[in-house]
Write a protein that holds these residues in place. Structure first.
Motif, short mmCIF file in Angstrom:
data_model
loop_
_atom_site.label_atom_id
_atom_site.label_comp_id
_atom_site.label_asym_id
_atom_site.label_seq_id
_atom_site.Cartn_x
_atom_site.Cartn_y
_atom_site.Cartn_z
N GLU A 223 -8.76 2.52 -2.02
CA GLU A 223 -8.57 1.94 -3.34
C GLU A 223 -9.76 2.33 -4.22
O GLU A 223 -10.79 2.74 -3.70
CB GLU A 223 -8.46 0.42 -3.23
CG GLU A 223 -7.27 -0.03 -2.41
CD GLU A 223 -7.18 -1.54 -2.25
OE1 GLU A 223 -8.23 -2.22 -2.32
OE2 GLU A 223 -6.07 -2.04 -2.04
N TYR A 224 -9.60 2.16 -5.52
CA TYR A 224 -10.67 2.52 -6.47
C TYR A 224 -11.07 1.33 -7.32
O TYR A 224 -11.36 1.46 -8.50
CB TYR A 224 -10.21 3.71 -7.32
CG TYR A 224 -10.05 4.95 -6.49
CD1 TYR A 224 -11.15 5.75 -6.21
CD2 TYR A 224 -8.83 5.28 -5.92
CE1 TYR A 224 -11.04 6.88 -5.40
CE2 TYR A 224 -8.71 6.40 -5.11
CZ TYR A 224 -9.82 7.18 -4.86
OH TYR A 224 -9.70 8.29 -4.05
N THR A 225 -11.11 0.17 -6.69
CA THR A 225 -11.45 -1.06 -7.41
C THR A 225 -12.84 -1.57 -7.07
O THR A 225 -13.22 -2.64 -7.54
CB THR A 225 -10.41 -2.15 -7.06
OG1 THR A 225 -10.38 -2.32 -5.64
CG2 THR A 225 -9.02 -1.77 -7.55
N TRP B 210 0.83 -1.21 0.00
CA TRP B 210 0.00 0.00 0.00
C TRP B 210 0.86 1.25 0.00
O TRP B 210 0.56 2.22 -0.70
CB TRP B 210 -0.94 0.00 1.21
CG TRP B 210 -2.02 -1.01 1.17
CD1 TRP B 210 -2.70 -1.47 0.07
CD2 TRP B 210 -2.56 -1.71 2.29
NE1 TRP B 210 -3.64 -2.41 0.45
CE2 TRP B 210 -3.58 -2.58 1.80
CE3 TRP B 210 -2.30 -1.70 3.65
CZ2 TRP B 210 -4.33 -3.40 2.63
CZ3 TRP B 210 -3.04 -2.53 4.48
CH2 TRP B 210 -4.04 -3.37 3.98
N ARG C 154 2.50 1.71 -3.47
CA ARG C 154 1.53 2.14 -4.49
C ARG C 154 0.90 3.49 -4.20
O ARG C 154 0.11 3.99 -5.00
CB ARG C 154 0.45 1.06 -4.63
CG ARG C 154 1.01 -0.24 -5.19
CD ARG C 154 -0.02 -1.33 -5.33
NE ARG C 154 -1.17 -0.90 -6.09
CZ ARG C 154 -2.40 -1.39 -5.92
NH1 ARG C 154 -2.63 -2.32 -5.01
NH2 ARG C 154 -3.40 -0.95 -6.64
N LEU D 112 -1.26 4.25 -1.82
CA LEU D 112 -2.67 4.11 -1.45
C LEU D 112 -2.95 4.41 0.02
O LEU D 112 -4.10 4.59 0.40
CB LEU D 112 -3.15 2.69 -1.76
CG LEU D 112 -3.07 2.27 -3.23
CD1 LEU D 112 -3.42 0.80 -3.37
CD2 LEU D 112 -3.96 3.14 -4.08
#
Length: 151
Positions: A66-68, A44, A47, A49
């Protein structure tokens, strides 16, 4: 979210790779020796995040967005060091996530057994939007939504 945001004597900023070990020390699972959690914290941070809440003493907690989740923001992790609990750090991390989220809707979830997190989410204005069985046997997952405030 590269800049630090000041909230009284607390700061929230993007966590970087060198922060991973200090963040792990705020996380009860990582402190207890969960190698998977330590690896996740490192990822994390790498990345970009994770965001860390800190004061002059150092990190007090962190959160991961996150944007998943169907294209929406999702607070995938929020944890506060035991020494910093009940001091508004979790609320600050949630409010900061909502303020910096790149999508209009921001979701999160917690287990039915996690009463402190449920209370925090409700106090912070999140609304319950669903229940999912089957992730953790015998402990369903409650989903919450933060909607932007009308202007």
């Amino acid at each position: 979210m590269d800049e630090a945001r000041e909230y009284g004597n607390l700061t929230v900023r993007r966590a970087r790779e060198p922060d991973a070990e200090a963040l792990a020390e705020t996380d009860a699972l990582a402190v207890a020796g969960d190698a998977g959690r330590r690896a996740a914290i490192g990822e994390w941070c790498r990345r970009g995040l994770a965001a860390v809440a800190e004061d002059a003493s150092g990190p007090l907690g962190y959160r991961v967005v996150e944007y998943t989740f169907f294209g929406h923001g999702f607070v995938a992790m929020l944890t506060v060091a035991p020494r910093a609990r009940r001091r508004g750090v979790g609320r600050l991390l949630l409010d900061d996530a909502a303020a910096t989220c790149a999508t209009p809707k921001l979701f999160t979830s917690t287990n039915v057994s996690n009463q402190p997190m449920q209370g925090l989410l409700l106090r912070a204005g999140w609304e319950p939007v669903g229940l999912l069985h089957g992730l953790d046997e015998g402990d369903p997952e409650l989903f919450y939504l933060h909607r932007p405030r009308a202007g």
